[in-house]
Design a protein around this motif. Sequence first.
Motif, short mmCIF file in Angstrom:
data_model
loop_
_atom_site.label_atom_id
_atom_site.label_comp_id
_atom_site.label_asym_id
_atom_site.label_seq_id
_atom_site.Cartn_x
_atom_site.Cartn_y
_atom_site.Cartn_z
N LEU A 266 42.32 -12.99 -23.43
CA LEU A 266 43.15 -13.19 -22.22
C LEU A 266 43.77 -11.87 -21.77
O LEU A 266 43.87 -11.60 -20.57
N ASP A 267 44.20 -11.06 -22.73
CA ASP A 267 44.76 -9.76 -22.39
C ASP A 267 43.70 -8.89 -21.71
O ASP A 267 43.97 -8.22 -20.71
N TYR A 268 42.49 -8.92 -22.23
CA TYR A 268 41.39 -8.16 -21.64
C TYR A 268 41.16 -8.60 -20.20
O TYR A 268 41.03 -7.77 -19.30
N ILE A 269 41.11 -9.91 -19.98
CA ILE A 269 40.85 -10.44 -18.65
C ILE A 269 41.96 -10.02 -17.68
O ILE A 269 41.69 -9.56 -16.58
N CYS A 270 43.21 -10.17 -18.10
CA CYS A 270 44.33 -9.82 -17.21
C CYS A 270 44.41 -8.32 -16.97
O CYS A 270 44.72 -7.89 -15.86
N SER A 271 44.12 -7.52 -17.98
CA SER A 271 44.19 -6.07 -17.77
C SER A 271 43.02 -5.58 -16.92
O SER A 271 43.09 -4.50 -16.34
N ALA A 272 41.97 -6.38 -16.81
CA ALA A 272 40.82 -6.00 -15.99
C ALA A 272 41.02 -6.33 -14.52
O ALA A 272 40.25 -5.89 -13.68
N ALA A 273 42.05 -7.10 -14.23
CA ALA A 273 42.25 -7.56 -12.85
C ALA A 273 42.58 -6.41 -11.91
O ALA A 273 43.41 -5.55 -12.20
N ASP A 274 41.90 -6.42 -10.78
CA ASP A 274 42.20 -5.48 -9.71
C ASP A 274 43.66 -5.68 -9.31
O ASP A 274 44.16 -6.82 -9.36
N PRO A 275 44.39 -4.64 -8.93
CA PRO A 275 45.80 -4.82 -8.56
C PRO A 275 46.04 -5.92 -7.53
O PRO A 275 47.06 -6.60 -7.60
#
Length: 88
Positions: free
Chosen positions: A49-58
């Motif tokens: 989940l951290d990976y997915i959220c940190s991958a999010a475009d601003p």
Amino acid sequence: MWKHAAGKRPAMCTAPEIDHMLSELEKELPAWSKKYEEQVFLRMLASALDYICSAADPDVREYALGKTGLLVPESGEEYWKNRFPGLF
């Protein structure tokens, strides 16, 4: 699926890409829950989940946080530290 160079952030992802990653994660969860102990399973889930959220475009960070449930009031690190000592 979750591989990236240590210490490097994944490339920025759009909302459809985040949805795809979450879909792939959902497919893995049943197998993970049977294969790994609870503490390991929770670490893997938190990491994914951290990976997915940190991958999010601003522009889609709020979308990613909402989709992963990380905007739920009691989902902060302090809550998890108290609930699962030694997890973090």
